[in-house]
Design an enzyme around this catalytic site. Sequence first.
Site, mmCIF file in Angstrom:
data_model
loop_
_atom_site.group_PDB
_atom_site.id
_atom_site.type_symbol
_atom_site.label_atom_id
_atom_site.label_comp_id
_atom_site.label_asym_id
_atom_site.label_seq_id
_atom_site.Cartn_x
_atom_site.Cartn_y
_atom_site.Cartn_z
ATOM 1 C CB SER A 1 2.821 -0.200 0.756
ATOM 2 O OG SER A 1 1.580 0.435 0.635
ATOM 3 C CG ASP B 1 0.500 -1.785 3.109
ATOM 4 O OD1 ASP B 1 1.716 -2.041 3.036
ATOM 5 O OD2 ASP B 1 0.057 -0.631 3.036
#
Length: 312
Positions: free
Chosen positions: A52, A166
Site C-alpha cells: 500500500s 491493497d
Amino acid sequence: MNQIHRKDKTSSGGKTVSLVLGSGGARGLAHIGVIEELERRGYRIAAVSGSSMGALVGGIHALGELDTYTDWVRSLSQSDVVRLLDWSLSGGGVIRGDKLIRKLKELVGEKDIEDLPIPYTAVAVDIERGREVWISDGSLFDAIRASIAIPAVFAPHRYRGRALVDGGLLNPVPVAPTLRTLTDLTVVVDVNGPVTDLDRGNDHDDETADDDEPGLLHRVVEYVESLGEKATDAAQEIALSEVLMRSLETMQTALTRHHLAVFQPDLVISVPKNVCMFHEFHRADTIIETGRKIAAERLDTLPPQNRGQTPP
C-alpha cells in the site's frame, strides 16, 4: 503464493539494509522520515518491499526521486488532496486512482521495476483468487497502483489479467520479498503501531487557508452528494469507508504481529496509528517528522556492530 518475478540485483560496500515499509494510508508518509534518518546515519538501503503506502514511498525511493515527491507532498493542502481524487460511482471503489497516478508519473517519471537501481517489490492481493502477489518487474506505477487499491475506496487495478487490491489486506509488513537480497540488517516500519500520547503540534494544515473548512471526509461526502440523487449510495459508501478503515487496521495489526513473530527482523520501527487519520495527507510535515524521530530513537537501541556512521 503467486509471484510476479524479477532477477535479483546484488550490491556491495557499506552498511546495508533491507527495508520493509508497511501499509497505513497517510501514516505511510512516516516512511519518508525513516528513510531520511537511515541515510543520515550512513545506512544504504539495498532492498525495499512495501504494501500500500509503503509500496508507493518505497517505489519512489527506489526510483531515486524521493526528494522530489517529499517536496511535493509537503506542499499539499486539504483542497489539493481533494483535487487529486477522481470520483467513480461504479467499479468497486469510489475513487478510480488514475488522476493520482498520472500526477505521480508527471512528478517523478516512470521506469520498469527491473531497471531500478535497487531491488523493489510491491505486494498486492489478487482479490478474485484470494492470493498474495509479489510484483517485482514491469511498470513501477502499475505495481504501486495495484498495491494502494484499498478495498471499497480505490477501484481494484486490472493488471496482467488479475484484479489486484491493497497488499496490506494479507501482508501489511512484507518481509519475505527482501530475503532474496543479502544485507546487514532487516528493518521493518510498521505504521499501525499502538496508540500513544502525541503532540500533534502546528502542522501544515494550520498554515493554510483550510483552517475553517470541514474535515476531508465530510467534504468528500458533500461533494458526492452534490452530484445528485444517484450519488446517494456512493456517499454512504464513503461514510462506511471510515468503518472499513478501522476494521482493516484491526486486522492488519493482528497480521503484523504474526509476520514479525515469523520473520524476526533486526529492528521494528513502530509508528502509532493515531499519528493521523488515514486520509490526512495534508499533514505531511508532522507525519514525516514523527517517522524520523521514532526512527532515530529506535536506531539508537541497536548494538554498536549494527549501527551506521555517527550522525553529525
